[in-house]
Design a protein around this motif. Structure first.
Motif, short mmCIF file in Angstrom:
data_model
loop_
_atom_site.label_atom_id
_atom_site.label_comp_id
_atom_site.label_asym_id
_atom_site.label_seq_id
_atom_site.Cartn_x
_atom_site.Cartn_y
_atom_site.Cartn_z
N PHE A 243 0.83 -1.21 0.00
CA PHE A 243 0.00 0.00 0.00
C PHE A 243 0.86 1.25 0.00
O PHE A 243 0.49 2.27 -0.60
N ASP A 244 2.03 1.18 0.64
CA ASP A 244 2.93 2.34 0.64
C ASP A 244 3.42 2.67 -0.76
O ASP A 244 3.71 3.84 -1.06
N LEU A 266 -11.40 3.15 -3.13
CA LEU A 266 -10.01 3.55 -3.21
C LEU A 266 -9.09 2.42 -3.67
O LEU A 266 -7.98 2.68 -4.16
N VAL A 267 -9.51 1.19 -3.46
CA VAL A 267 -8.73 0.02 -3.85
C VAL A 267 -9.68 -1.05 -4.38
O VAL A 267 -10.89 -0.99 -4.18
N ALA A 268 -9.11 -2.03 -5.06
CA ALA A 268 -9.91 -3.15 -5.55
C ALA A 268 -10.25 -4.09 -4.41
O ALA A 268 -9.66 -4.05 -3.33
N ASP A 269 -11.22 -4.96 -4.67
CA ASP A 269 -11.68 -5.93 -3.68
C ASP A 269 -11.87 -7.26 -4.40
O ASP A 269 -12.30 -7.28 -5.56
N SER A 270 -11.55 -8.36 -3.75
CA SER A 270 -11.71 -9.66 -4.41
C SER A 270 -11.62 -10.79 -3.39
O SER A 270 -11.07 -10.60 -2.29
N LYS A 284 -9.39 -2.20 5.03
CA LYS A 284 -10.18 -1.05 4.62
C LYS A 284 -9.99 0.17 5.51
O LYS A 284 -9.71 1.27 5.03
N ASN A 285 -10.17 -0.01 6.80
CA ASN A 285 -10.06 1.13 7.70
C ASN A 285 -8.66 1.74 7.67
O ASN A 285 -8.49 2.96 7.70
N GLN A 286 -7.63 0.86 7.60
CA GLN A 286 -6.26 1.35 7.54
C GLN A 286 -5.99 2.09 6.24
O GLN A 286 -5.23 3.06 6.21
N ILE A 287 -6.60 1.63 5.15
CA ILE A 287 -6.40 2.28 3.85
C ILE A 287 -7.01 3.68 3.86
O ILE A 287 -6.40 4.66 3.42
N ILE A 288 -8.25 3.79 4.36
CA ILE A 288 -8.88 5.12 4.45
C ILE A 288 -8.05 6.03 5.35
O ILE A 288 -7.80 7.19 5.02
#
Length: 311
Positions: A243-244, A266-270, A284-288
């Motif tokens: 993610f960085d 903000l990102v893909a999901d699968s 998810k929470n960390q990405i936001i």
């Protein structure tokens, strides 16, 4: 499931839905049972795609659209503590079919008493003015939202990934839909084969000039059984390993995106079982939080460097 605090540095689509419908909104994913016509006509279809990633056979096995919605209400209502639902025609290309057949199934969603609005995801080369006219007419009953897969504004990239349409096809579909008062969302993938960060930023610069309502941003993922799997193992498909690595490019792109365009994703999901790489998408929470903190460190926000002629 606890909700994530509303972001302040980008225009959150979830926050918009809460304001519009008066509470937390859950999308019920639906399957028309139609295979993607592009995959059939131009195998293997889009190189990044893999059937079964978006939706499992379990949903299709429920049968009618009404049954699928009923099952979704029972599953998602308690999970998200809500009675507000959007019917989301999500799997494959949801405008690729005989019009009367399609409309009959859309109407099951429009008539369902628990559904507050209808979302239809499709390709820009499988829409028509007559179908858009019908959907615009239905929008007086319940709101209609259209999502178009684009992935990149660069025709060289679209050809490389076997996308099967051009950027001009997408612009035409957006204008046709917008003229009928239907909100349009666009799907974009960052990290497609052959694209540089500057090409990704250019995608957002050009999208800024279109009458888009919202955007779904995905990072490139490699799925088991997709056309990208073998080239990835052979070292021919670079990805955002962490993610960085992804965050600076994402922030650059969001800074070019006008604030009026709401951010759905903000990102893909699968499903993890189908995912080869990368493996960091599910935080998810960390990405936001990472996006919020990244903007705070830069002293910027979505739209900081946007150009837009759309009012």
């Amino acid at each position: 499931m606890p909700s994530t605090p509303a972001p302040t540095h980008f225009n959150s689509y979830n926050a918009y839905l809460r304001l519009r419908f008066g509470g937390r909104v859950a999308k019920i994913s639906l399957d028309l049972g139609l295979p993607c016509p592009h995959r059939h006509a131009n195998p293997p279809g889009c190189l990044f795609c893999r059937p079964g990633v978006i939706m499992s056979e379990r949903v299709r096995s429920l049968g009618s659209i009404t049954n699928q919605i009923d099952a979704g209400v029972l599953a998602l209502g308690p999970r998200y503590h809500t009675d507000l639902f959007l019917a989301y025609f999500q799997n494959e290309t949801n405008t690729a079919g005989e019009h009367e057949w399609l409309i009959a199934r859309y109407d099951e969603a429009f008539r369902h008493p628990r559904v507050k609005g209808v979302v239809i995801s499709t390709r820009p080369d499988f829409v028509s003015e007559p179908l858009m006219d019908v959907l615009a007419g239905r929008s007086w009953r319940k709101p209609v939202f259209i999502e178009y897969g684009l992935q990149s504004v660069h025709d060289t990239t679209l050809k490389r990934i076997n996308r099967g349409h051009t950027y001009a096809d997408f612009v035409k579909a957006v204008e046709m839909t917008h003229q009928r008062g239907i909100p349009v969302a666009v799907h974009v993938i960052l990290g497609l084969p052959g694209e540089t960060p500057e090409m990704m930023r250019e995608t957002f610069r050009r999208l800024a000039d279109l009458p888009l309502d919202s955007i779904k941003i995905h990072h490139l993922q490699v799925y088991r059984g997709s056309a990208l799997e073998l080239p990835f193992y052979q070292g021919e498909v670079p990805i955002f390993e962490t993610f960085d690595d992804y965050l600076p490019v994402l922030l650059d792109c969001l800074e070019l995106l006008p604030w009026r365009i709401k951010v759905q994703r903000l990102v893909a999901d699968s499903p993890r079982a189908l995912l080869v790489a990368p493996q960091w998408w599910d935080l998810k929470n960390q990405i936001i939080a990472g996006v919020e903190n990244g903007f705070q460190e830069r002293g910027t926000r979505q739209g900081e460097r946007a150009r837009s002629s759309v009012k």
